[in-house]
Write a protein that holds these residues in place. Structure first.
Motif, PDB file in Angstrom:
ATOM      1  N   ASN A 162       0.834  -1.218   0.000  1.00 39.70           N
ATOM      2  CA  ASN A 162       0.000   0.000   0.000  1.00 39.70           C
ATOM      3  C   ASN A 162       0.864   1.263   0.000  1.00 39.70           C
ATOM      4  O   ASN A 162       0.563   2.231  -0.689  1.00 39.70           O
ATOM      5  N   GLN A 163       1.968   1.230   0.766  1.00 41.78           N
ATOM      6  CA  GLN A 163       2.900   2.368   0.729  1.00 41.78           C
ATOM      7  C   GLN A 163       3.571   2.432  -0.646  1.00 41.78           C
ATOM      8  O   GLN A 163       3.680   3.515  -1.238  1.00 41.78           O
TER       9      GLN A 163
ATOM     10  N   GLU B 159       3.686   5.563  -3.405  1.00 39.31           N
ATOM     11  CA  GLU B 159       4.975   6.119  -3.835  1.00 39.31           C
ATOM     12  C   GLU B 159       5.126   5.981  -5.347  1.00 39.31           C
ATOM     13  O   GLU B 159       5.636   6.889  -6.010  1.00 39.31           O
ATOM     14  N   MET B 160       4.641   4.864  -5.880  1.00 32.52           N
ATOM     15  CA  MET B 160       4.707   4.658  -7.335  1.00 32.52           C
ATOM     16  C   MET B 160       3.835   5.690  -8.054  1.00 32.52           C
ATOM     17  O   MET B 160       4.259   6.320  -9.028  1.00 32.52           O
TER      18      MET B 160
ATOM     19  N   SER C 190      -6.373   1.529  -1.575  1.00 30.89           N
ATOM     20  CA  SER C 190      -6.527   1.829  -0.143  1.00 30.89           C
ATOM     21  C   SER C 190      -5.720   3.062   0.281  1.00 30.89           C
ATOM     22  O   SER C 190      -6.176   3.879   1.079  1.00 30.89           O
ATOM     23  N   GLY C 191      -4.502   3.205  -0.269  1.00 29.37           N
ATOM     24  CA  GLY C 191      -3.649   4.323   0.118  1.00 29.37           C
ATOM     25  C   GLY C 191      -4.274   5.669  -0.219  1.00 29.37           C
ATOM     26  O   GLY C 191      -4.070   6.655   0.500  1.00 29.37           O
TER      27      GLY C 191
ATOM     28  N   THR D 242       1.783   8.384   4.302  1.00 26.69           N
ATOM     29  CA  THR D 242       2.096   7.178   3.521  1.00 26.69           C
ATOM     30  C   THR D 242       2.802   6.099   4.344  1.00 26.69           C
ATOM     31  O   THR D 242       2.471   4.919   4.237  1.00 26.69           O
ATOM     32  N   ASP D 243       3.771   6.508   5.172  1.00 23.74           N
ATOM     33  CA  ASP D 243       4.532   5.465   5.866  1.00 23.74           C
ATOM     34  C   ASP D 243       3.748   4.830   7.025  1.00 23.74           C
ATOM     35  O   ASP D 243       4.233   3.911   7.679  1.00 23.74           O
ATOM     36  N   MET D 244       2.525   5.322   7.265  1.00 26.77           N
ATOM     37  CA  MET D 244       1.661   4.688   8.284  1.00 26.77           C
ATOM     38  C   MET D 244       0.700   3.672   7.657  1.00 26.77           C
ATOM     39  O   MET D 244       0.003   2.949   8.360  1.00 26.77           O
ATOM     40  N   PHE D 245       0.659   3.602   6.313  1.00 28.05           N
ATOM     41  CA  PHE D 245      -0.368   2.762   5.662  1.00 28.05           C
ATOM     42  C   PHE D 245      -0.288   1.293   6.104  1.00 28.05           C
ATOM     43  O   PHE D 245      -1.299   0.660   6.378  1.00 28.05           O
TER      44      PHE D 245
END
Ligand code: CMC
Length: 428
Positions: A269-270, A274-275, A367-368, A378-381
């Motif tokens: 998901n992160q 990022e992509m 979901s993200g 993002t880094d909490m996903f």
């Protein structure tokens, strides 16, 4: 269908029973293979053809795109149930009535504190620490504060361990988030629902009353339900195999969190967001990235696409895509990334590479975008994924222990050096 499978080795036939599940899935029961064949084993890297257990928790049919928890369809649960009901359903096998649900919630609330010394551990992390590393460490730390393994022969002990982790884990998640954001580490509010409490613990500011947004509460509830279990995936299998050594519940769960982090699993998901960000920064040329994903010389994969089991569509992705549209609309958020995601999906659905390999968007593709609209970084996903998957891990661990499954210990085929004499260091 016959009731036995025959394997012939060196002209000798060996018969093995077939077992059938309630949804007519069939497996060859090879429990006696080694003893019957003088040590022959099967080999199946990634367990692509291997059932590790019989389970009554989650049914999924990857060809038809079906997912059910304890017999209830994911579509119906996502629409009609709330997360805590689903937690109870997964762990105890049936939907709770209102008294059962109330008692369950109040027992969890009674456990929604952690040892104050855990604050010192949270404080010791730099703000730059990745939240998945922090939550994995904090869950392990919880083990150190509660070292005894659960007496699985006692329903009461089992229940106590379950409500304990369901109470404490959200506190650790909220503290992971708050530490990163420089916010004071707070406890929750017993007067609100389980999911409301998670949001309040994460987002409340010291100088103002937290205002619940029902759109955000419902969105998180739905996302947690959709992530709550997925039968023998990588992290769940990790939890079951760790627990099969009779290590305690919390220690088993901490192994699942680490397994979840990988980008091929929950970390996707992160990686998806990022992509999508990278594609946007690069001018939004989705075709260029489609070409990269198809190029076997390029390690790039279209994150959020493909699934080991779903070869038609991921029913969770369908629900999430629809929810993403509605939630962004209701919250008045315009996110250009949603359009890039839709364009990529459209191209993939019409591209022979993806069609031939039956690669469809999975649960992590959209979901993200919802988490981001809710204000979750993002880094909490993947931490949010862990929060949702917690009841699944618990249910699977409980089932494994109650079924008295043997310790997980696969075999291998050794392909290294055969016996050779030791060489002194000056002769190497
Ligand atoms: N992009 C490009 N090609 C892909 C992708 C992708 N995302 N996924 C699979 N393929 C190709 C793969 O290269 C292979 O091609 P070929 O047959 O020519 O060698 C074929 O499709 C089969 O792939 P596989 O890697 O053998 O399939 P698998 O069942 O071992 O892996 C997967 C499943 C989910 C790890 C993989 O599809 C993947 O890496 N997807 C991207 C990561 C991702 O979104 N993960 C989240 C999964 S859902 C949530 C969760 O599990 O937590």
């Amino acid at each position: 269908m016959s009731e036995k499978a025959t394997i012939e080795i060196d002209g000798k036939k060996h018969e093995f029973p077939l077992i059938k599940g309630t949804e007519n899935e069939v497996a060859i029961d090879i429990k006696t293979l080694r003893s019957a064949t003088n040590g022959i084993v099967t080999i199946d890297p990634g367990f692509k053809n291997t059932g590790s257990c019989e389970s009554a928790i989650t049914f999924l049919d990857g060809e038809k795109g079906i997912l059910r928890y304890r017999g209830y369809s994911i579509e119906e649960l996502a629409e009609k149930a709330d997360f805590l009901e689903v937690v109870f359903l997964l762990i105890f096998g049936d939907l709770p009535n209102s008294e059962e649900l109330e008692k369950f919630h109040s027992d969890i609330k009674a456990q929604s504190v952690v040892d104050e010394d855990i604050r010192k551990i949270v404080d010791a992390f730099p703000k730059s620490a990745h939240p998945m590393g922090v939550i994995a460490s904090l869950t392990s730390a919880l083990t150190a504060f509660n070292p005894s393994s659960v007496n699985v022969n006692s329903d009461e002990d089992m229940y106590k361990a379950i409500v304990k982790i369901l109470g404490k884990f959200p506190v650790l998640v909220a503290w992971t988030f708050r530490k990163k954001n420089g916010l004071r580490l707070e406890y929750g509010d017993k007067s609100v629902g389980y999911v409301e409490n998670i949001l309040k613990m994460m987002f409340q500011l010291p100088n103002e009353e937290y205002q619940f947004n029902p759109i955000v509460v419902n969105a998180l509830d739905k996302l947690l339900i959709l992530h709550a279990d997925h039968e023998q995936n990588c992290s769940t299998s990790t939890v079951r195999i760790a627990g099969s050594s009779h290590v305690g519940l919390f220690a088993s769960l901490s192994t699942g969190i680490s397994a979840l982090w990988g980008p091929l699993h929950g970390g996707a998901n992160q990686a998806v967001l990022e992509m999508l960000e990278a594609i946007k920064e690069d001018g939004g040329d989705s075709k260029k990235y489609m070409a990269k994903a198809k190029d076997k010389e390029d390690p790039f994969r279209l994150m959020g696409f493909g699934h080991r089991v779903y070869k038609n569509f991921d029913p969770r992705a369908k629900i999430i895509k629809k929810a993403a549209d509605e939630i962004l609309n209701d919250l008045g958020v315009e996110d250009p990334i949603l359009n890039i995601a839709k364009a990529l999906e459209q191209e993939a659905l019409n591209d022979p590479y993806f069609v031939d390999r039956k690669l469809y968007p999975n649960v992590d593709f959209y979901s993200g975008i919802i988490y981001r609209a809710m204000g979750i970084p993002t880094d909490m996903f993947t931490v949010m994924f862990a929060l949702g998957r917690l009841p699944g891990w618990i249910a699977q661990w409980k089932e494994m222990r109650l079924n008295n499954e043997p310790i997980g210990r696969p075999r291998q085929i050794y392909v290294g050096e055969t016996l050779r004499p030791f060489k002194a260091i000056n002769k190497r």
